[in-house]
Write a protein that holds these residues in place. Structure first.
Motif, PDB file in Angstrom:
ATOM      1  N   SER A 264      32.996  61.755  42.527  1.00 13.76           N
ATOM      2  CA  SER A 264      31.771  61.704  43.337  1.00 13.76           C
ATOM      3  C   SER A 264      30.935  60.459  43.021  1.00 13.76           C
ATOM      4  O   SER A 264      29.954  60.174  43.714  1.00 13.76           O
ATOM      5  N   ASP A 265      31.328  59.702  41.972  1.00 10.89           N
ATOM      6  CA  ASP A 265      30.587  58.499  41.584  1.00 10.89           C
ATOM      7  C   ASP A 265      30.838  57.351  42.564  1.00 10.89           C
ATOM      8  O   ASP A 265      31.889  57.269  43.198  1.00 10.89           O
ATOM      9  N   THR A 266      29.878  56.439  42.630  1.00  7.56           N
ATOM     10  CA  THR A 266      30.059  55.209  43.398  1.00  7.56           C
ATOM     11  C   THR A 266      31.025  54.290  42.655  1.00  7.56           C
ATOM     12  O   THR A 266      30.942  54.137  41.437  1.00  7.56           O
ATOM     13  N   VAL A 267      31.940  53.686  43.395  1.00  5.69           N
ATOM     14  CA  VAL A 267      32.922  52.783  42.776  1.00  5.69           C
ATOM     15  C   VAL A 267      32.936  51.447  43.531  1.00  5.69           C
ATOM     16  O   VAL A 267      33.982  50.967  43.964  1.00  5.69           O
ATOM     17  N   ASP A 268      31.772  50.851  43.650  1.00  4.11           N
ATOM     18  CA  ASP A 268      31.628  49.624  44.431  1.00  4.11           C
ATOM     19  C   ASP A 268      31.444  48.377  43.573  1.00  4.11           C
ATOM     20  O   ASP A 268      31.123  47.317  44.095  1.00  4.11           O
ATOM     21  N   HIS A 269      31.653  48.491  42.248  1.00  6.51           N
ATOM     22  CA  HIS A 269      31.415  47.341  41.382  1.00  6.51           C
ATOM     23  C   HIS A 269      32.568  47.129  40.404  1.00  6.51           C
ATOM     24  O   HIS A 269      32.413  47.271  39.194  1.00  6.51           O
ATOM     25  N   PRO A 270      33.756  46.775  40.923  1.00 11.08           N
ATOM     26  CA  PRO A 270      34.901  46.515  40.053  1.00 11.08           C
ATOM     27  C   PRO A 270      34.668  45.273  39.204  1.00 11.08           C
ATOM     28  O   PRO A 270      33.916  44.378  39.592  1.00 11.08           O
ATOM     29  N   VAL A 271      35.330  45.217  38.044  1.00 12.89           N
ATOM     30  CA  VAL A 271      35.171  44.062  37.160  1.00 12.89           C
ATOM     31  C   VAL A 271      36.466  43.262  37.029  1.00 12.89           C
ATOM     32  O   VAL A 271      36.568  42.372  36.190  1.00 12.89           O
ATOM     33  N   SER A 272      37.462  43.568  37.865  1.00 14.17           N
ATOM     34  CA  SER A 272      38.689  42.776  37.918  1.00 14.17           C
ATOM     35  C   SER A 272      39.243  42.837  39.331  1.00 14.17           C
ATOM     36  O   SER A 272      38.954  43.779  40.090  1.00 14.17           O
ATOM     37  N   LEU A 273      40.048  41.831  39.695  1.00 12.16           N
ATOM     38  CA  LEU A 273      40.681  41.849  41.013  1.00 12.16           C
ATOM     39  C   LEU A 273      41.637  43.029  41.130  1.00 12.16           C
ATOM     40  O   LEU A 273      41.751  43.645  42.198  1.00 12.16           O
ATOM     41  N   TYR A 274      42.322  43.347  40.036  1.00 11.94           N
ATOM     42  CA  TYR A 274      43.213  44.509  40.051  1.00 11.94           C
ATOM     43  C   TYR A 274      42.447  45.760  40.495  1.00 11.94           C
ATOM     44  O   TYR A 274      42.890  46.503  41.382  1.00 11.94           O
ATOM     45  N   ALA A 275      41.283  45.978  39.897  1.00  9.70           N
ATOM     46  CA  ALA A 275      40.468  47.137  40.261  1.00  9.70           C
ATOM     47  C   ALA A 275      40.040  47.072  41.722  1.00  9.70           C
ATOM     48  O   ALA A 275      40.032  48.086  42.432  1.00  9.70           O
ATOM     49  N   ALA A 276      39.700  45.881  42.183  1.00 12.10           N
ATOM     50  CA  ALA A 276      39.275  45.708  43.578  1.00 12.10           C
ATOM     51  C   ALA A 276      40.409  46.057  44.537  1.00 12.10           C
ATOM     52  O   ALA A 276      40.181  46.656  45.593  1.00 12.10           O
ATOM     53  N   THR A 277      41.650  45.701  44.175  1.00  7.84           N
ATOM     54  CA  THR A 277      42.777  46.033  45.063  1.00  7.84           C
ATOM     55  C   THR A 277      43.006  47.537  45.097  1.00  7.84           C
ATOM     56  O   THR A 277      43.366  48.090  46.147  1.00  7.84           O
TER      57      THR A 277
ATOM     58  N   GLY B  52      28.702  64.945  51.959  1.00  3.75           N
ATOM     59  CA  GLY B  52      30.017  65.217  51.383  1.00  3.75           C
ATOM     60  C   GLY B  52      30.367  64.283  50.240  1.00  3.75           C
ATOM     61  O   GLY B  52      29.787  63.218  50.072  1.00  3.75           O
ATOM     62  N   SER B  53      31.340  64.691  49.440  1.00  3.54           N
ATOM     63  CA  SER B  53      31.826  63.860  48.344  1.00  3.54           C
ATOM     64  C   SER B  53      32.660  62.704  48.896  1.00  3.54           C
ATOM     65  O   SER B  53      33.429  62.892  49.853  1.00  3.54           O
ATOM     66  N   PRO B  54      32.551  61.501  48.304  1.00  3.33           N
ATOM     67  CA  PRO B  54      33.398  60.391  48.743  1.00  3.33           C
ATOM     68  C   PRO B  54      34.869  60.605  48.410  1.00  3.33           C
ATOM     69  O   PRO B  54      35.722  59.845  48.879  1.00  3.33           O
ATOM     70  N   ALA B  55      35.178  61.631  47.628  1.00  4.98           N
ATOM     71  CA  ALA B  55      36.569  61.925  47.292  1.00  4.98           C
ATOM     72  C   ALA B  55      37.257  62.767  48.354  1.00  4.98           C
ATOM     73  O   ALA B  55      38.455  63.042  48.263  1.00  4.98           O
ATOM     74  N   THR B  56      36.499  63.191  49.369  1.00  2.00           N
ATOM     75  CA  THR B  56      37.062  63.949  50.474  1.00  2.00           C
ATOM     76  C   THR B  56      36.559  63.335  51.770  1.00  2.00           C
ATOM     77  O   THR B  56      35.874  62.317  51.773  1.00  2.00           O
TER      78      THR B  56
END
Length: 338
Positions: free
Chosen positions: A145-158, A250-254
């Motif tokens: 349910s957490d926000t995941v809009d701030h990756p710290v690597s390109l791998y994470a962004a992909t 709603g949850s962003p996971a659904t």
């Protein structure tokens, strides 16, 4: 059923293919056998599946995910019931050195799999995301349910991009998709670029191991056997449409689409130094250590909230770090004849 397992020569993929074959499913395993790490290890993993080749349950296909025509033909010819998409260009630090490899494999490759599912009525796509999508999150445990809009690597962004791409296909074409955010997997047949493998090899050789952030790091180490159990079980949990779901509540996971995201991990992180100590104890050797600063793309802590996965699968990890490290070290010594 007939499954496609991508990354079938990989660490997790070859175990998943093996389990499916043991259950009597027909499996086509796909891998490009690239040289990101020693190819001999990938061939050795595939050799474990030879008995299923002989019985007709397993077929291996060497192909790159970015081969659009090849992937399309494979889907058209094989008519898969389900797809477990684990192939990707892995590694956080390597994504800093060679970013284009991640575009080809993790973005274009993911799209070719989605297109294959779209045009061939695949009933469920399960794909590998990563705990790295949590990026700069400091709230623990990490929840879907957490926000995941701030990756710290390109791998994470992909990997975050993979989730977004899957959602668009679930929404547009009603394809059930499930993304699994893996948390620090280790165990026998593991990847040579990962800490357990590196530490064990260097300690045995008498070399110095690098300890990032001066040892003040936490990881949700999860044994591969527990991970595979979760993957196999979630394949039977096919997401359904939910027209009552709303973005605002709603949850962003659904979603209103047949789309789900789950964390898959142990749910009990340990300090990096405690993991190193477990390896030292198992080897009976004290490591030579070089303590250094946090490295680019690294995160301080990973910690999975796995309650949602447990509810739908009755899956809960069983293997302790002590047991898991013992299993890994035994395999390592045997494989390298130490």
């Amino acid at each position: 059923m007939k499954y496609l397992v991508t990354g079938a020569a990989g660490f997790i993929g070859h175990f998943v293919a093996q389990r499916l074959c043991e259950q009597g499913h027909s499996v086509v395993g796909l891998d490009n056998l690239n040289d990101y790490y020693e190819v001999s290890l990938k061939h050795a993993r595939l050799a474990n599946l030879d008995k299923f080749v002989e019985s007709g349950l397993f077929t291996f296909v060497k192909m790159d995910l970015a081969d659009r025509a090849g992937i399309a033909t494979l889907f058209s010819d094989e008519k898969f019931d389900r797809v477990i998409h684990l192939a990707a260009q892995a590694g956080v630090r390597y994504s800093i050195e060679n970013p284009m490899a991640y575009a080809d494999s993790n973005l274009i490759g993911h799209l070719t799999i989605l297109e294959g599912c779209r045009h061939n009525n695949v009933q469920h796509l399960i794909y590998a995301s990563s705990s790295s999508v949590y990026g700069l999150n400091s709230k623990v445990p990490f929840a879907t349910s957490d926000t995941v809009d701030h990756p710290v690597s390109l791998y994470a962004a992909t990997k975050k991009s993979n989730e977004l791409m899957a959602h668009s296909y679930s929404h547009l074409y009603n394809i059930p998709t499930t993304g699994l955010r893996f948390f620090t997997v280790y165990g026998s047949w593991g990847r040579p670029d990962m800490a357990p493998y590196i530490f064990t090899k260097k300690i045995l050789n008498g070399d110095t191991i690098d300890i990032n952030n001066n040892g003040d790091m936490w990881r949700d180490f999860t044994h591969v056997n527990d991970i595979v159990e979760g993957v196999i079980r979630i394949a039977d949990v096919i997401p359904q449409r939910n027209d009552k779901w709303k973005v605002e509540s709603g949850s962003p996971a659904t979603s209103s689409a047949p789309y789900s995201i789950y964390n898959i991990g142990h749910g009990s992180p340990i300090r990096l130094m405690d993991f190193v100590k477990a390896i030292e104890d198992e080897l009976g050797i004290e490591a030579k250590k070089n303590f250094r600063e946090m490295q680019a793309g690294d995160v301080y802590q990973t910690y999975a909230d796995t309650q949602d996965l447990f509810k739908v699968t009755n899956y809960t990890p069983k293997i302790t770090v002590k047991e898991g490290v013992a299993e890994f070290v035994t395999w390592f010594k045997d494989f390298y004849k130490i």
